[in-house]
Design a protein around this motif. Structure first.
Motif, short mmCIF file in Angstrom:
data_model
loop_
_atom_site.label_atom_id
_atom_site.label_comp_id
_atom_site.label_asym_id
_atom_site.label_seq_id
_atom_site.Cartn_x
_atom_site.Cartn_y
_atom_site.Cartn_z
N LEU C 111 -0.50 -1.36 -4.41
CA LEU C 111 -1.15 -0.14 -3.94
C LEU C 111 -2.57 -0.03 -4.50
O LEU C 111 -3.50 0.32 -3.78
N ALA C 112 -2.71 -0.33 -5.80
CA ALA C 112 -3.99 -0.06 -6.45
C ALA C 112 -5.11 -0.97 -5.93
O ALA C 112 -6.22 -0.50 -5.67
N VAL C 113 -4.79 -2.24 -5.75
CA VAL C 113 -5.85 -3.16 -5.35
C VAL C 113 -6.42 -2.81 -3.97
O VAL C 113 -7.62 -2.60 -3.84
N LEU C 190 0.25 4.86 4.43
CA LEU C 190 0.09 6.30 4.20
C LEU C 190 -0.51 6.60 2.83
O LEU C 190 -1.49 7.34 2.75
N PRO C 191 0.04 6.01 1.76
CA PRO C 191 -0.63 6.23 0.47
C PRO C 191 -2.08 5.79 0.47
O PRO C 191 -2.94 6.45 -0.14
N LEU C 192 -2.37 4.72 1.19
CA LEU C 192 -3.75 4.26 1.24
C LEU C 192 -4.64 5.29 1.93
O LEU C 192 -5.71 5.63 1.42
N VAL C 193 -4.17 5.76 3.06
CA VAL C 193 -4.95 6.76 3.78
C VAL C 193 -5.19 7.97 2.89
O VAL C 193 -6.31 8.48 2.77
N VAL C 194 -4.13 8.41 2.22
CA VAL C 194 -4.26 9.58 1.36
C VAL C 194 -5.24 9.30 0.23
O VAL C 194 -6.10 10.13 -0.08
N SER C 195 -5.11 8.13 -0.36
CA SER C 195 -5.98 7.87 -1.51
C SER C 195 -7.43 7.73 -1.04
O SER C 195 -8.35 8.17 -1.74
N LEU C 196 -7.63 7.16 0.14
CA LEU C 196 -9.00 7.08 0.67
C LEU C 196 -9.54 8.50 0.88
O LEU C 196 -10.63 8.83 0.44
#
Lengths: 669, 345, 321, 326
Positions: C111-113, C190-196
């Protein structure tokens, strides 16, 4: 190059645009998907004692006895044993049960068996394994929660003590092979292995409920090789994470934090030896009257060897809202009803039209369970040492807890307000019994509180509101709100109750260490007998003394005496009278504030076959079947992504930005 | 909050008010600061007003005493023994309903039983029947406590350490720098969590933990700026003339650091409040904060029909404060320091 | 250069020792084992139970000074464990911490990378875009949107994202994680979109300032005067020079990566280090928490060193000796 | 006469001021013939640099060119398409700036920056570009040119950097070089060297130079003609001898008096009292009126027109016009 990368990214985004959490390749398989709220603490059958874990251990380990899947009231049928044994009376009031094992049943394949025979992948289940598992329960180092349950087996406690003494005396003793240690301690005299396939259990006194315990994973045969091999050293798994059994499924993947996969066990005796026709390994041909109309006696299944599923997959789902949403999307096959969505799912006690159209099924049942707030009777303020003062305090607190209101606010009104520990469907439950201390009566409560010396809730010692701590095993904000409900009710008495919340595992730890004052817990029946509820308050099983399940540490001589008589009595008037008297003691002493018996609404999707709600925590995966084709079709229909917002968002952004770009470029000329 | 707690809180709020008044006097006296304040007001009047409203609510909610008010039969007796603030006193003592009700509704959300106070809950009630507006207003105090009280702890400490490290250099600087690099090398949230876990949960602990984490940033800026100031001609000249170190710091260094302090304070503020929301989710935040409200309300989105007012109220309150502070922060930075900080942000 | 790296690493190590000391002070001196036990087992636990807990978890040694066996102290034990990456077992459920860390590393990185890389690329691209149109309404709108998005709590992004994208629009699974290559992407989306969405506001605003500042510099004028087109100016001159502040910002952002992941992982059911942290906090698992702080700092110090060294790659003025 | 290299007509360039915009360059016209050196002089803030930047449309935002015409080698710059403009910049007309320290990108080698200028306009290989750049370095008298090619700007002295700038500017032999205060930021000795270099190169290549400066000494060294600018407008224009020797506009006279070496002996070195008015505070008439020692009443209200004094010598001043009329 950049354009190509962008294209590839765009395409992969499109491809990823699906909410199916499972690989597409699994679509056609008969996989039962189930959520698990917390990673299992242990899958060691001697230790594991919670409903979710039993769903796993119950299908990985094959038990000697089983319940009939459909018949009600519950009926014992033989499992690995050839028949349900009968009690044989011995001199001095002792009782013996002789189990005869089926010959030729195998364990699942596992590298551990190389310990016994270097080339072996598996081996036969033998009577010694039953004895071995019983010795494990008795092994004090395992701290099995049911160690006291089997104390009636002859020489049980002595074995425990011998083992502990040997280990204490010589640290090297504990390094020996585990079965050698048990042998050195002399085994349990009351567990006699007779030949390869017979084991006799001798009880020092009658205990008819013993047989029920042989339907549970606690007593399932366990190979010593697995315990020895999976010791957690040198990168090896722990046995508690690496179960090895003879059941219909076996664990093929154990990612504690994300998923546990159980595959059908080809060595399972039901599959390997269909000719045995073992009643616990074929689908039953008879049931309750209602079962046939509900499709539970479908000829396509009756008499066929179990299990039907290819695989059972557990996913860790800590949050129940996403879990329920996934169920609605078709990614879990069964689910309880989320309180938040109740009104949408259920309309006047039946499935709402919308859900029925989706092919969903609703199963309702009142669980054989009881939820309660308990007082730690060892505590100096709320406990028995506070004498009359404590009793009145408990009575007062009991009088203001409105469980009907609780059910209304938090459970959509589901749940039968409990008057005593016994739930409906258990012998001794009387629908017309009304517990005077379980009717909300604020005025009376205030009187009692004043009589207890806490007038207006004030603690005379400090001059401030009496401070109590409510110890709970749920740190979620969601849980907190629930507990706050009770705190608010008590604050009407002027009591200052503080919520001390930890997670469930920690809470169990707290309980195990007697470090609590007021707690809330539930009990789901292990077996359908009043003994299984009333023993929760039997003094001999106090948590503080014997780490027993009597978490309230309630000890009342009269109650204990009545309990012993009730336990061995046959269901009938005499037993009912005993239960009534015990109930009266509880009514007055108030070690518990009985809250409710859960009313269970379970939803199943249309593609799940052969489900029958079992109040007991019976592992059902064995009987259930899935229609994967129907499932794929429904899932596809329900989960069409709504794409227009993405388009609209892009269009909106463009519409906002493009004029600016155009103007900018024009101005630049 | 315990019974002694509210007395302490009153004292703290009095102190804060006094500090504000003192600050106002100082600003008024100094030409430069007054001009900056006027400019700030010219640029962002609305944001400033919004911040002021939050401040007033928090102040009103911090002045509390025990007693007054009566509860009816069956009411919450315990509430009478607890201190209630000016804000609490805007609401009747026994204002709770049984459970959810929509904003301004006259019946319960589920079941439709009539409410005890129909149409009087402007933002509805939550699952336990508490007035959402009331809960939300109470959250203001927590938010400002987190931001303000923390800064109050941090600024003097950061100034002390930063200035002495920057001014005296050598050993002091080595030690200070080491401590700073240790604290800086622990990711903020982990440090916060570790501190709170070690100290135990509670509002004061959270503030102290946040103080420690934000202290480093302050201190680093102060130290760097002091370095620069020390080398300035007039400071060197003053030193050559034999002005004592303390006097020099007081007269020449500190006043030239104040704008940085103000800017950093405003810029860190929103970060602190937002971190508290995260802590609340972890269950180690402060009871009654907006973060906790949001966390509670996330289940409610799953309801059908959804219950939106709880989440909306907490989010809007949080969003409003942070947005206003962010706008004020930008303006403060532009007014007080057009360049230096931008690069470090 | 090598000498610099060695020196920098040495100082990093010293800092790490400092972190360990701090942890010792916090978890052994400030919060004594007794207190930890009380919090783990309960406020009202009888003393013998507390003692038992302390013995079980190996906290019964002398803290700093043991006259008989000078090395048999909690302090030594604490350092030995951390520096040999053998953290022992968790206080909560007794699983080996090292094993949990190893298990958690993969999902965390998964997730982090991407969220780091995409976040950086996305915000730099967006900032370039906005900076290019500076002084137009696109720029002003961009800045306001940035401040707006910065003012929203991460919690709200997550809740909103799950509700909107997961539940209503059904684009991606609402939560969950599976490392199989065929499905991992959809879980991460989804987590990526949220983190962006939650991180991009602040970054864009910062980078925009950088680009506008760099874009106003004299060498940019020189480049234009010799006939560079806008695009070439942006990529060859502005971006090359802006790499320095971008790099600085990157170090600032790395710990936030952890913060963000913590919430994201826990909400989206990704069994990484973030979830582990949340579990440790909720379970009062001090041993795991200590290990996590240590690992977090180790990673962060490593990142700092890497950044410092990479300055020399983007800025020829930086010379290490 | 053929088309001049540069013809500027009624150029107006504005910046935002308060609520509206104010013209930093307000109707400036001049032209520059092939091979000629025109010096644009004035105090700082008078609009010289903005004029220079306007020529190649390099006025930084939020400034913008409002009206007028700029023709470089016969092409109208203000209406050129961006891509064509790019081909004018560097090739037809090049620029050197005041600050050699910051005018080179710190992260690229100086050689790369010169080579970039070459390769932007002429297709050539990297090796060719390098050869040509090194040759250019030699031409601008950079010692050890081959090694310098790979230097970063921070490794070079100010003088060398300015030489690099000159090399870059002259790389494509432009017909016009705009030199915006090329020596201001340098040491005095270096200044002389750079001026000498510019003069030599100008003779060698025949490039026309628009020299922007406030330093009349530099003007004296280099310029053929001089245009004096004040508050966005030209106030006097003529040959070097005409302007330096026979200045008529009171502002030019003031400027000359302020220069020690050119001031008349025995007189007190004079300063022009006051400061250049801000664009938004300019008087409606003659812009110098607020500071002019000899102003007439009408100066404050009527803008003065051109007063031809001699061939090529023009002043814009009511006083001069009056004197002439008399």
């Amino acid at each position: 190059m950049a354009r190509f990368a962008a294209l590839a990214l765009g395409l992969s985004l499109l491809a990823a645009c699906t909410n199916n959490p499972y690989p597409d390749a699994d679509q056609g398989l008969k996989i039962l998907y189930r959520p698990l709220a917390e990673p299992p603490r242990t899958l060691d059958p001697a230790v594991s004692y919670n409903a979710a874990e039993h769903q796993i251990t119950g299908v990985v380990y094959a038990t000697l006895l089983d319940y009939h899947y459909l018949a009600r009231p519950y009926r014992l049928i033989p499992g690995l044993a050839r028949e349900v044994p009968h009690a044989r009376r011995l001199p001095d009031g002792r009782v013996a049960y002789r189990f005869r094992l089926r010959e030729g049943a195998l364990y699942q394949d596992d590298p551990a068996f190389a310990l016994g025979d270097a080339s072996a992948l598996t081996r036969e289940v033998v009577a010694g394994d039953v004895a071995f598992q019983l010795m494990r329960i008795a092994d004090p180092s395992l701290a099995s929660p049911v160690i006291a349950t089997f104390a009636k087996i002859e020489g049980w406690d002595a074995f425990s003590q011998r083992l502990a003494a040997l280990r204490e005396a010589d640290p090297a003793f504990g390094q020996q092979r585990i079965d050698a240690q048990y042998a050195a301690a002399g085994g349990i005299p009351g567990v006699k292995v007779a030949g390869r396939y017979q084991v006799e259990i001798v009880l020092s006194e009658p205990y008819p409920q013993l047989l029920y315990w042989f339907t549970m994973p606690f007593t399932a045969p366990v190979p010593w090789e697995a315990v020895e091999r999976w010791d957690g050293e040198e990168g090896r798994d722990f046995f508690k994470d690496h179960p090895v059994g003879a059941g219909p499924f076996f664990v093929t993947r154990f990612d504690r934090q994300s998923r546990i996969v159980l595959d059908r066990n080809p060595n399972y005796y039901g599959l390997r030896h269909p000719e045995w026709g073992a009643p616990a390994a074929v689908y039953p041909s008879e049931g309750e009257p209602g079962d046939a109309p509900l499709g539970r006696l479908d000829p396509a299944y009756v008499g066929r060897p179990l299990p039907f599923l290819d695989r059972v997959e557990y996913r860790i789902e800590k949050e129940d809202i996403p879990t329920f949403n996934k169920f609605l999307q078709g990614y879990y096959d069964a689910s309880g009803i989320l309180q938040e969505s109740f009104d949408k799912m259920v309309h006047e006690g039946a499935l709402s039209e919308e859900m029925a159209r989706n092919g969903m099924q609703l199963e309702k049942s009142v669980d054989p369970d009881v939820y309660y707030i308990g007082f730690n009777m060892d505590d100096g303020v709320v406990g028995s040492s506070a004498g009359e003062q404590g009793r009145k305090l408990r009575q007062a607190m009991s009088l203001v807890v409105d469980s009907r209101e609780f059910a209304r606010v938090f459970n959509n009104g589901r749940g039968v307000p409990a008057q005593s520990p016994l739930p409906p469907g258990i012998f001794g439950y009387e629908a017309d019994y009304v517990n005077p201390y379980r009717q909300v009566d604020l005025a009376r409560a205030k009187e009692l509180l004043a009589a207890a010396g806490y007038a207006g809730g004030t603690d005379p010692k400090t001059g401030k509101p009496l401070h109590l701590s409510f110890d709970l095993g749920d740190t979620s904000t969601r849980g907190r709100v629930r507990f706050q409900f009770f705190v608010n009710q008590w604050s009407r008495l002027g009591l200052d109750v503080e919520i001390a919340a930890t997670n469930y595992n920690q809470f169990q730890e707290k309980i195990r260490k007697n470090a609590y004052q007021i707690f809330m817990w539930g009990w789901i029946a292990d077996y359908p007998d009043p003994e299984n509820f009333l023993f929760l308050l039997w003094g001999q099983l106090a948590q503080s003394k014997r780490h027993g399940p009597n978490t309230a540490n309630f000890a009342n001589p009269r109650y204990d005496e009545l309990f012993l008589r009730m336990k061995v009595a046959e269901n009938g008037e005499a037993r009912l009278a005993l239960i009534r008297e015990m109930r009266a003691i509880l009514e007055r002493e108030r070690p518990w504030i009985e809250l409710f018996h859960r009313e269970n609404y379970t939803l199943f999707h249309g593609w799940v076959r052969n489900v029958k709600p079992a109040g007991l925590s019976l592992p059902t995966a064995r009987y259930v079947d899935i229609d994967p084709e129907l499932r794929s079709r429904r899932r596809a229909g329900w989960n069409q992504p709504v794409r227009w917002p993405a388009v609209a968002l892009a269009a909106g952004t463009l519409a906002l930005v493009v004029p600016g770009i155009v103007t900018f470029l024009r101005e630049r000329q | 909050m315990s019974v002694e707690g509210h007395v302490l809180a009153n004292a703290v709020i009095a102190l804060l008010l006094a500090a504000c008044a003192g600050l106002a006097v100082v600003i008024h006296r100094s030409e430069l600061w007054r001009a900056a304040a006027v400019e700030l007001w010219r640029r962002r009047p609305i944001a400033l007003l919004v911040v002021a409203v939050y401040l007033v609510i928090a102040a009103l909610d911090s002045i509390s005493w025990v007693g007054g008010g009566e509860v009816g039969e069956g009411g919450d007796v315990l509430a009478m023994h607890q201190p209630r603030s000016l804000i609490d006193r805007l609401f009747p003592l026994d204002f709770d309903e049984k459970s959810y009700s929509a904003p301004l509704a006259s019946v319960e959300f589920y079941g439709g039983d009539p409410l005890d106070h129909p149409g009087r809950h402007l933002l509805g009630t939550d699952i336990l029947g508490r007035d959402v507006l009331h809960v939300m207003l109470d959250g203001t105090r927590i938010a400002l406590l987190v931001g303000g009280f923390t800064s109050l702890l941090v600024i003097p400490l950061a100034l002390l350490v930063g200035v002495s490290a920057g001014y005296f250099g050598k050993r002091i600087d080595d030690v200070a720098f080491f401590v700073m690099s240790v604290l800086m090398s622990i990711p903020d949230l982990l440090l916060l969590i570790a501190l709170i876990m070690a100290m135990g949960r509670g509002p004061l602990q959270v503030c102290i933990a946040m103080g420690v984490t934000s202290w480093v940033g302050f201190c680093r800026i102060v130290r760097g700026e002091t370095f620069k100031l020390r080398e300035l001609d007039y400071v060197e000249a003053a030193r050559a003339l034999g002005v004592s170190d303390l006097k020099l710091i007081w007269r020449h260094i500190l006043p030239n650091l104040m704008h940085l302090v103000v800017i950093t304070f405003v810029l860190t503020f929103s970060g602190l409040v937002l971190s508290e929301a995260i802590l609340s989710y972890l269950g180690i935040g402060i009871d009654g904060s907006w973060g906790q409200m949001i966390d509670q309300a996330r289940d409610e989105l799953a309801r059908d029909p959804i219950i939106w007012w709880n989440l909306a109220a907490a989010s809007a309150a949080l969003f409003g404060l942070i947005l206003a502070v962010n706008f004020v922060g930008d303006a403060v930075r532009d007014v007080l320091d057009p360049r230096t900080l931008r690069e470090r942000q | 250069m090598l000498a610099y790296i060695v020196r920098r690493t040495a100082y990093g190590f010293v800092t790490l020792i400092g972190v360990l000391l701090l942890l010792f002070v916090l978890f052994f001196l400030y919060a004594s084992p007794h207190e930890m036990a009380r919090r783990a087992v309960g406020e009202k636990a009888p003393p013998e139970v507390l003692e038992q807990w302390i013995v079980n978890h190996g906290y019964d040694k002398p803290k700093v000074w043991n006259p008989e066996h000078p090395f048999d102290t909690l302090l030594v034990e604490h350092f030995r464990r951390a520096l040999s990456f053998d953290f022992g077992r968790g206080d909560a459920d007794g699983t080996p911490i090292t094993q949990r860390l190893r298990e958690g590393m993969g999902p965390s990185l998964a997730l982090a990378v991407p969220s780091f890389v995409f976040g950086l690329l996305f915000s730099v691209a967006l900032a370039l875009f906005v900076a290019y149109f500076r002084e137009t309404y696109i720029d002003r709108m961009g800045v306001i949107v940035c401040v707006l998005t910065m003012s929203i709590s991460t919690l709200l992004y997550i809740i909103g994202g799950q509700f909107l994208i997961g539940k209503l629009l059904r684009w991606f699974p609402i939560s969950g994680f599976d490392a199989s290559p065929s499905v991992i992407v959809r879980f991460l989306m989804l987590p990526l979109v949220v983190s962006l969405a939650s991180g991009v506001g602040g970054s864009v605003r910062f980078y925009r300032t950088v680009f506008i500042e760099e874009g106003g510099r004299d060498y940019v004028r020189t480049a234009r005067a010799k006939g560079c087109g806008d695009l070439r100016v942006m990529t060859h001159h502005v971006l090359r020079n802006a790499l320095i502040p971008i790099l600085t910002r990157t170090v600032v952002v790395i710990p936030f990566l952890f913060t963000g992941s913590l919430l994201l992982e826990s909400f989206f059911g990704i069994p990484g280090l973030g979830s582990l942290t949340v579990d440790a906090v909720q379970g009062n698992d001090f041993a795991t928490l200590r290990a996590l702080v240590f690992i977090g700092s180790l990673l962060f110090i490593g990142a700092q060193i890497a950044t410092d060294v990479s300055y020399s790659l983007v800025d020829p003025r930086v010379r290490f000796e | 006469m053929s088309e001049p290299v540069l013809r500027v007509h009624e150029l107006v360039t504005s910046f935002p001021a308060g609520r509206g915009r104010a013209a930093a360059v307000d109707g400036v016209s001049f032209q520059l013939a092939e091979g000629e050196v025109l010096a644009l002089v004035g105090e700082s803030g008078c609009g010289k640099s903005v004029t220079a930047l306007s020529l190649l449309r390099l006025v930084p935002k939020p400034g913008r060119i409002e009206s007028g015409s700029i023709r470089i080698a016969g092409r109208e710059v203000l209406t050129l398409h961006v891509s064509e403009l790019r081909s004018v910049r560097g090739k037809e007309a090049a620029m050197i700036f005041q600050e050699p320290m910051t005018s080179l990108s710190p992260v690229l080698t100086v050689g790369a920056q010169v080579a970039e200028a070459l390769r932007l306009h002429e297709p050539m290989s990297a090796a060719q570009a390098r050869r040509r750049s090194v040759a250019l370095f030699e031409q601008v008298r950079i010692p050890d040119p081959d090694a310098r090619f790979d230097s970063f700007p921070h490794q070079l002295s100010g003088g060398l950097k300015q030489r690099v700038m000159i090399a870059m500017a002259l790389a494509l032999k432009p017909r016009l070089l705009v030199a915006d205060e090329p020596t201001t930021a340098l040491d005095v000795t270096i200044q002389a060297q750079i001026l000498e270099l510019l003069r030599d190169l100008q003779r060698e290549l025949g490039t026309a130079i628009l020299l922007i400066t406030h330093d009349l000494g530099v003007v004296n060294e280099l310029a053929d003609r001089i245009a004096v600018m004040y508050a966005g407008r030209l106030v006097e224009e003529g040959t070097r001898v005409q302007v330096l020797g026979e200045a008529r506009h009171p502002y030019t006279q003031g400027l000359l008096r302020a220069v020690p070496s050119l001031g008349r002996r025995g007189e007190r070195l004079a300063e022009i009292p006051g400061v250049v008015p801000r664009p938004s505070e300019r008087p409606p008439g003659c812009r110098f009126a607020t500071r002019c020692p000899v102003r007439l009443p009408r100066c404050a209200s009527d803008p003065p027109g051109d007063t031809p004094l001699a061939p090529g010598h023009v002043a814009r001043c009511h006083v001069v016009a009056q004197e002439l009329a008399r």
